[in-house]
Write a protein that holds these residues in place. Structure first.
Motif, PDB file in Angstrom:
ATOM      1  N   GLU A 180       0.805  -1.212   0.000  1.00 22.36           N
ATOM      2  CA  GLU A 180       0.000   0.000   0.000  1.00 22.36           C
ATOM      3  C   GLU A 180       0.843   1.269   0.000  1.00 22.36           C
ATOM      4  N   THR A 181       2.133   1.156  -0.220  1.00 22.07           N
ATOM      5  CA  THR A 181       2.986   2.342  -0.196  1.00 22.07           C
ATOM      6  C   THR A 181       2.502   3.410  -1.165  1.00 22.07           C
ATOM      7  N   ILE A 182       2.603   4.667  -0.749  1.00 19.64           N
ATOM      8  CA  ILE A 182       2.262   5.771  -1.647  1.00 19.64           C
ATOM      9  C   ILE A 182       3.532   6.399  -2.236  1.00 19.64           C
ATOM     10  N   CYS A 183       4.669   5.799  -1.945  1.00 19.85           N
ATOM     11  CA  CYS A 183       5.956   6.310  -2.439  1.00 19.85           C
ATOM     12  C   CYS A 183       6.452   5.435  -3.588  1.00 19.85           C
ATOM     13  N   CYS A 184       5.695   5.407  -4.670  1.00 16.19           N
ATOM     14  CA  CYS A 184       6.037   4.549  -5.806  1.00 16.19           C
ATOM     15  C   CYS A 184       6.904   5.264  -6.839  1.00 16.19           C
ATOM     16  N   ASN A 185       6.555   6.501  -7.135  1.00 16.94           N
ATOM     17  CA  ASN A 185       7.292   7.255  -8.144  1.00 16.94           C
ATOM     18  C   ASN A 185       7.590   8.660  -7.655  1.00 16.94           C
ATOM     19  N   PHE A 186       8.828   9.097  -7.914  1.00 18.03           N
ATOM     20  CA  PHE A 186       9.245  10.461  -7.609  1.00 18.03           C
ATOM     21  C   PHE A 186       9.360  11.234  -8.913  1.00 18.03           C
ATOM     22  N   LEU A 187       8.924  12.486  -8.895  1.00 14.70           N
ATOM     23  CA  LEU A 187       9.102  13.365 -10.045  1.00 14.70           C
ATOM     24  C   LEU A 187       9.897  14.583  -9.596  1.00 14.70           C
ATOM     25  N   ILE A 188      11.050  14.787 -10.222  1.00 13.34           N
ATOM     26  CA  ILE A 188      11.873  15.963  -9.969  1.00 13.34           C
ATOM     27  C   ILE A 188      11.825  16.822 -11.225  1.00 13.34           C
ATOM     28  N   THR A 189      11.157  17.956 -11.123  1.00 15.86           N
ATOM     29  CA  THR A 189      11.005  18.850 -12.263  1.00 15.86           C
ATOM     30  C   THR A 189      12.089  19.926 -12.174  1.00 15.86           C
ATOM     31  N   ARG A 190      13.138  19.769 -12.959  1.00 17.18           N
ATOM     32  CA  ARG A 190      14.256  20.719 -12.925  1.00 17.18           C
ATOM     33  C   ARG A 190      14.194  21.725 -14.060  1.00 17.18           C
ATOM     34  N   TYR A 191      13.359  21.445 -15.080  1.00 14.95           N
ATOM     35  CA  TYR A 191      13.223  22.349 -16.221  1.00 14.95           C
ATOM     36  C   TYR A 191      11.938  22.004 -16.965  1.00 14.95           C
ATOM     37  N   GLU A 192      11.282  23.013 -17.507  1.00 11.22           N
ATOM     38  CA  GLU A 192      10.089  22.797 -18.330  1.00 11.22           C
ATOM     39  C   GLU A 192      10.404  23.202 -19.759  1.00 11.22           C
ATOM     40  N   ARG A 193      10.311  22.242 -20.670  1.00 12.58           N
ATOM     41  CA  ARG A 193      10.672  22.498 -22.059  1.00 12.58           C
ATOM     42  C   ARG A 193       9.719  23.469 -22.738  1.00 12.58           C
ATOM     43  N   HIS A 194       8.435  23.420 -22.372  1.00 13.68           N
ATOM     44  CA  HIS A 194       7.418  24.201 -23.073  1.00 13.68           C
ATOM     45  C   HIS A 194       7.101  25.485 -22.301  1.00 13.68           C
ATOM     46  N   ALA A 195       7.525  26.607 -22.851  1.00 13.63           N
ATOM     47  CA  ALA A 195       7.313  27.904 -22.199  1.00 13.63           C
ATOM     48  C   ALA A 195       5.828  28.165 -21.976  1.00 13.63           C
ATOM     49  N   GLY A 196       5.479  28.654 -20.804  1.00 13.64           N
ATOM     50  CA  GLY A 196       4.105  28.981 -20.494  1.00 13.64           C
ATOM     51  C   GLY A 196       3.275  27.819 -19.974  1.00 13.64           C
ATOM     52  N   ARG A 197       3.846  26.624 -19.913  1.00 13.71           N
ATOM     53  CA  ARG A 197       3.063  25.474 -19.454  1.00 13.71           C
ATOM     54  C   ARG A 197       2.941  25.442 -17.930  1.00 13.71           C
ATOM     55  N   VAL A 198       4.023  25.714 -17.225  1.00 15.26           N
ATOM     56  CA  VAL A 198       4.032  25.564 -15.772  1.00 15.26           C
ATOM     57  C   VAL A 198       4.073  26.920 -15.076  1.00 15.26           C
ATOM     58  N   SER A 199       3.130  27.124 -14.169  1.00 16.55           N
ATOM     59  CA  SER A 199       3.104  28.316 -13.323  1.00 16.55           C
ATOM     60  C   SER A 199       3.033  27.877 -11.865  1.00 16.55           C
ATOM     61  N   VAL A 200       3.655  28.657 -10.995  1.00 22.06           N
ATOM     62  CA  VAL A 200       3.677  28.346  -9.564  1.00 22.06           C
ATOM     63  C   VAL A 200       3.260  29.586  -8.779  1.00 22.06           C
ATOM     64  N   ILE A 201       2.243  29.431  -7.927  1.00 20.24           N
ATOM     65  CA  ILE A 201       1.878  30.499  -7.004  1.00 20.24           C
ATOM     66  C   ILE A 201       2.419  30.136  -5.638  1.00 20.24           C
ATOM     67  N   LEU A 202       3.363  30.928  -5.146  1.00 17.32           N
ATOM     68  CA  LEU A 202       3.929  30.728  -3.808  1.00 17.32           C
ATOM     69  C   LEU A 202       3.104  31.535  -2.814  1.00 17.32           C
ATOM     70  N   ILE A 203       2.618  30.874  -1.784  1.00 15.14           N
ATOM     71  CA  ILE A 203       1.678  31.492  -0.850  1.00 15.14           C
ATOM     72  C   ILE A 203       2.337  31.644   0.520  1.00 15.14           C
ATOM     73  N   ASN A 204       2.316  32.859   1.056  1.00 11.75           N
ATOM     74  CA  ASN A 204       2.969  33.131   2.338  1.00 11.75           C
ATOM     75  C   ASN A 204       2.094  32.640   3.493  1.00 11.75           C
ATOM     76  N   ASP A 205       2.021  31.293   3.563  1.00 10.64           N
ATOM     77  CA  ASP A 205       1.212  30.649   4.585  1.00 10.64           C
ATOM     78  C   ASP A 205       1.688  29.209   4.674  1.00 10.64           C
ATOM     79  N   SER A 206       1.313  28.529   5.725  1.00  7.36           N
ATOM     80  CA  SER A 206       1.623  27.102   5.862  1.00  7.36           C
ATOM     81  C   SER A 206       0.404  26.318   5.393  1.00  7.36           C
ATOM     82  N   LEU A 207       0.547  25.674   4.225  1.00  6.71           N
ATOM     83  CA  LEU A 207      -0.599  25.041   3.565  1.00  6.71           C
ATOM     84  C   LEU A 207      -0.240  23.638   3.086  1.00  6.71           C
ATOM     85  N   GLY A 208      -1.237  22.781   3.043  1.00  9.20           N
ATOM     86  CA  GLY A 208      -1.020  21.436   2.512  1.00  9.20           C
ATOM     87  C   GLY A 208      -0.087  20.634   3.386  1.00  9.20           C
ATOM     88  N   PHE A 209       0.498  19.586   2.784  1.00 15.34           N
ATOM     89  CA  PHE A 209       1.326  18.660   3.556  1.00 15.34           C
ATOM     90  C   PHE A 209       2.703  18.493   2.931  1.00 15.34           C
TER      91      PHE A 209
END
Length: 209
Positions: A180-209
Motif C-alpha cells: 500500500e505504499t504511496i511512495c512509488c514514483n518520484f518526479l523531480i522537475t528541474r526544467y520545463e521544455r514548453h514555455a508557459g506550461r508551468v506556473s507556480v503560485i507561492l503562498i505566504n502561509d503554511s498550507l497542505g502537507f
C-alpha cells in the motif's frame, strides 16, 4: 507567523521565482490565501477544462469550490462514476491544478506519488500545470526536498488516506515496500521544455502537507 518571518518568506519567494524563471517556469507571489485564490482565477480562463490530483492546498484557499462554478469545465475525479476514466481524461485538460511536496530555493519541484496519475500529468499531458505551494514547502536543495517529501508529506498523506504502511504508525519513512505504499514514483522537475506550461503560485502561509 511574526512580521519578521513573513518578510523572510516574502524575500525567499522572490528567490524561488527567480529560480523558476531560469527553468522556463513562471512564478507568482501571494501574501495570503485570498490573494492566491484571486491569482489562480486570473490565470485560469473561463470555459477552460480543469482538474486536479488530490490537492489539499486548492481546498485550503477555496479554489476547489470556485472551480465548481458553471463557467469552468471542472472534471471532479473524486465524484466521477468511473475514477480511472476521469484520471485518464485528465491528460487532455487545459489546466491541471496541483501542489508540490517540496520546492527548492532555486525552483526545482519535487513530488512523490502512489498511483502516479498525478506525477504523470505534471510531467506530460495537460496544456497547463498550475502549482499552489505554501512557503512551508520551500527547501534549501534537492536532498532536503526529497527528505521532506518522504518524511513529512508522505507519512501525513498515508495517514490521511488510511493506508497500511509503517509511516502511519511511526510518522517517519521506513523506505518500505509495503503493498500500500504511496511512495512509488518520484518526479523531480528541474526544467520545463514548453514555455508557459508551468506556473507556480507561492503562498505566504503554511498550507497542505
Amino acid at each position: 507567523m511574526t512580521d519578521i518571518e513573513f518578510k523572510r518568506n516574502e524575500n525567499l519567494a522572490q528567490t524561488v521565482i527567480k529560480g523558476l524563471k531560469s527553468r522556463n517556469m513562471e512564478g507568482f507571489y501571494a501574501a495570503s490565501k485570498e490573494e492566491a485564490l484571486k491569482k489562480a482565477l486570473e490565470l485560469i480562463p473561463e470555459g477552460a477544462s480543469v482538474t486536479m490530483g488530490g490537492c489539499q492546498t486548492a481546498a485550503d484557499i477555496g479554489l476547489t469550490e470556485a472551480l465548481k462554478d458553471s463557467k469552468y469545465d471542472y472534471l471532479d475525479r473524486n465524484n466521477a462514476p468511473d475514477k480511472r476514466a476521469a484520471e485518464l481524461a485528465s491528460y487532455g485538460v487545459d489546466y491541471f491544478i496541483a501542489s508540490a511536496n517540496a520546492i527548492t530555493n532555486d525552483g526545482v519541484i519535487v513530488n512523490i506519488d502512489g498511483n502516479s496519475n498525478r506525477v504523470s500529468c505534471l510531467a506530460y499531458g495537460p496544456q497547463h500545470v498550475l502549482y499552489l505551494v505554501g512557503m512551508n514547502k520551500v527547501c534549501p536543495d534537492i536532498d532536503s526536498a526529497i527528505k521532506r517529501a518522504r518524511n513529512v508529506a508522505a507519512p501525513v498523506n498515508a495517514t490521511r488516506f488510511g493506508v497500511n504502511t509503517p509511516c502511519t504508525k511511526t510518522g517517519a519513512c521506513a523506505d518500505c515496500k509495503s503493498p500500500e505504499t504511496i511512495c512509488c514514483n518520484f518526479l523531480i522537475t528541474r526544467y520545463e521544455r514548453h514555455a508557459g506550461r508551468v506556473s507556480v503560485i507561492l503562498i505566504n502561509d503554511s498550507l497542505g502537507f
